[in-house]
Design a protein around this motif. Structure first.
Motif: not given
Length: 545
Positions: A288-293
């Protein structure tokens, strides 16, 4: 929150590699059989020739995942270990986490790096306090939960009772994938509800294995022969009840954290482990992806990015090495590539990447999103650092637990002062404990805070074994911490001085390792008094708002 636009996706071959990754952790209460299950999964994955057993007896083989001297002595996991193996076309990244209560902060950091979790439950005890605490961590992170009810080869609680308890406590819909045929000495195997097959097991002098017999249904004559009439009737009734009481397995609900697949078996005797592994890998999510800004960075984004979630020194004491563990979030890692450490802004060449298997290691030339990278060398990274080829990407995945106990760890021999300082500096970088500097204190060493006192024992044991430094503990009177700041920042106040605060008796002001001001109090009942005396301040019982 938006999703990153894939204007520059990775090549098709790399996208295929990312899609076959499965990165998960095993979590449990101490002694539920978590590390034993890890060993058996590795055995099925062909990663080890003989699964070790978790024990404090010196004559027993040590497990691949528990390697520190203290772990081998006590038979518990106190550090998280990364293990990778191939199985049925999947590349599996398995993180074995500490089960002891005192190491939940390290486990929290590890859970930031996984995409799913297998929760191990002792069939004789049901869900326990630490298991529930770790589950809550998974829930907050949105990590899908798969349940393995272990030790069915021992006298157990009724499986329907265990399932009801899990549903009642965890508030997730249960979906039993298999069902046990008896328990304790009567345990004969499992019924696979998805395939409608019974898997019978045989006991041998060297443990147990699945017999080559796979029966088409639970009413088959061979199943009747293997079970007593009473047990067969009980199992048939239970399976019929399950069809009425439980909802069908729904993969979308599992991945959304609304339903939990449940498996029964015995890790020690290999009962049901292979069934669980194969079913889990079919359902577990890819990276899964991760949140950046406020932007979701997709795994198959071309730019490389990842974050540091664990640091471990002296895994090989002969080399005094330091391993920095990085969860790759997006893109492809290639040895000698340059990345930016977003905390410092410095460019760093990643030359010494390795794939670790317990203490064993091999040079790693390429890795993909979902993999765990071990950078071995003198990298000046800290837990939580973002490493990336895209300067716009920064991850914030590392919240902290509030300490529940405090102590000073002091050097017993001043002739060892250099080794003491080097050891303390390194172990604090690993996040073994949290550091606090009491304001205007004459004490030169930092005050240490931890979730539980065993963390301090581990720190002392490692100072002795890895740095040859004997230490002693001197606990202070403080037991409670409150972070604080001004509602309206006062002009002219130096950053070196704390905001004005009226303290209850026996309390002091200190600064945490991130430079935030805290009040340390000797008792919880004084918190109310602290708040009432200082209406111009905002207080928190955790590090970040």
């Amino acid at each position: 929150m938006t999703t990153s636009a894939l204007t520059n996706p990775v090549p098709a071959a790399a996208a295929k590699e990312i899609a076959r990754r499965r990165t998960f952790a095993i979590i449990s209460h101490p002694d539920a059989g978590k590390t034993t299950l890890t060993e058996k999964l590795l055995l099925y994955g062909g990663a080890i020739g003989l699964a070790g057993s978790v024990t404090s007896k010196k004559e027993q083989r040590s497990t691949s995942s528990d390697w520190m001297a203290m772990e081998k002595e006590r038979g518990i996991s106190v550090s998280s270990t990364v293990l990778q193996f191939e199985y049925n076309g999947h590349c599996v990244n398995l993180l074995d986490t500490p089960g002891h209560h005192d190491f939940s902060e390290d486990t929290y950091r590890v859970l930031s790096a996984v995409d799913a979790a297998v929760m191990v439950i002792d069939a004789g005890k049901g869900i326990e306090a630490q298991t529930l605490k770790l589950f809550e961590v998974c829930r907050r992170r949105g990590v899908p939960i798969f349940v393995f009810i272990n030790k069915m080869d021992r006298p157990s609680r009724p499986p329907l009772e265990l399932m009801d308890e899990l549903e009642d406590v965890l508030k997730l819909a249960p979906a039993p994938v298999n069902w046990p045929l008896g328990d304790g000495p009567r345990f004969k195997g499992v019924f696979d509800r998805q395939k409608g097959e019974v898997n019978l097991f045989e006991r041998t002098s060297h443990g147990a294995f699945k017999a080559p017999l796979e029966v088409a249904g639970i009413e088959d004559d061979k199943v009747r022969e293997a079970l007593s009439d009473e047990l067969h009737e009980t199992v048939v009734q239970e399976v019929e009840m399950l069809d009425e009481l439980t909802e069908p397995l729904d993969l979308e609900r599992v991945l959304a954290g609304e339903q939990m697949p449940i498996y029964f078996g015995s890790a020690m005797n290999n009962f049901g482990v292979q069934n669980m592994l194969e079913s889990f890998l079919e359902m577990a999510p890819p990276p899964a992806g991760r949140v950046s800004n406020e932007e979701m960075i997709a795994p198959n984004t071309d730019s490389f990015s990842g974050f540091v979630f664990k640091i471990q020194a002296n895994m090989n004491p002969r080399h005094r090495d330091r391993a920095v563990f990085v969860r790759i979030v997006s893109g492809i890692f290639e040895r000698d590539m340059q990345v930016v450490d977003q905390r410092t802004g410095k460019k760093v060449r990643l030359a010494s990447a390795q794939k670790l298997f317990g203490q064993d290691r091999e040079t790693l030339d390429t890795a993909y999103a979902g993999d765990i990278l071990a950078l071995v060398g003198n990298y000046d990274f800290l837990i939580g650092d973002t490493l990336t080829s895209d300067p716009k990407v920064t991850y914030n995945e590392m919240p902290r637990f509030t300490p529940e106990c405090f102590t000073y760890i002091l050097n017993n021999d001043t002739s060892n002062i250099k080794r003491y300082r080097a050891g303390m500096e390194q172990l604090m970088k690993e996040g073994v404990a949290q550091a606090y500097q009491v304001h205007n204190s004459a004490q030169a060493v930092p005050l240490l805070g931890a979730v539980g006192p065993l963390q301090f024992e581990v720190l002392q044991a490692r100072l002795l074994s890895e740095y040859q430094v004997e230490t002693r503990q001197e606990p202070p009177s403080w037991t409670v911490v409150q972070w604080f700041e001004e509602k309206e920042p006062q002009k002219g106040r130096s950053d070196r001085d704390p905001p004005q605060v009226l303290l209850p008796s026996g309390s002091v002001v200190a600064r945490d390792q991130d430079g935030q001001w805290v009040v340390l109090l000797p008792a919880k009942y004084l918190v109310k008094s602290l708040h009432e005396r200082n209406e111009h301040l905002v207080f928190r019982d955790h590090a970040y708002a």
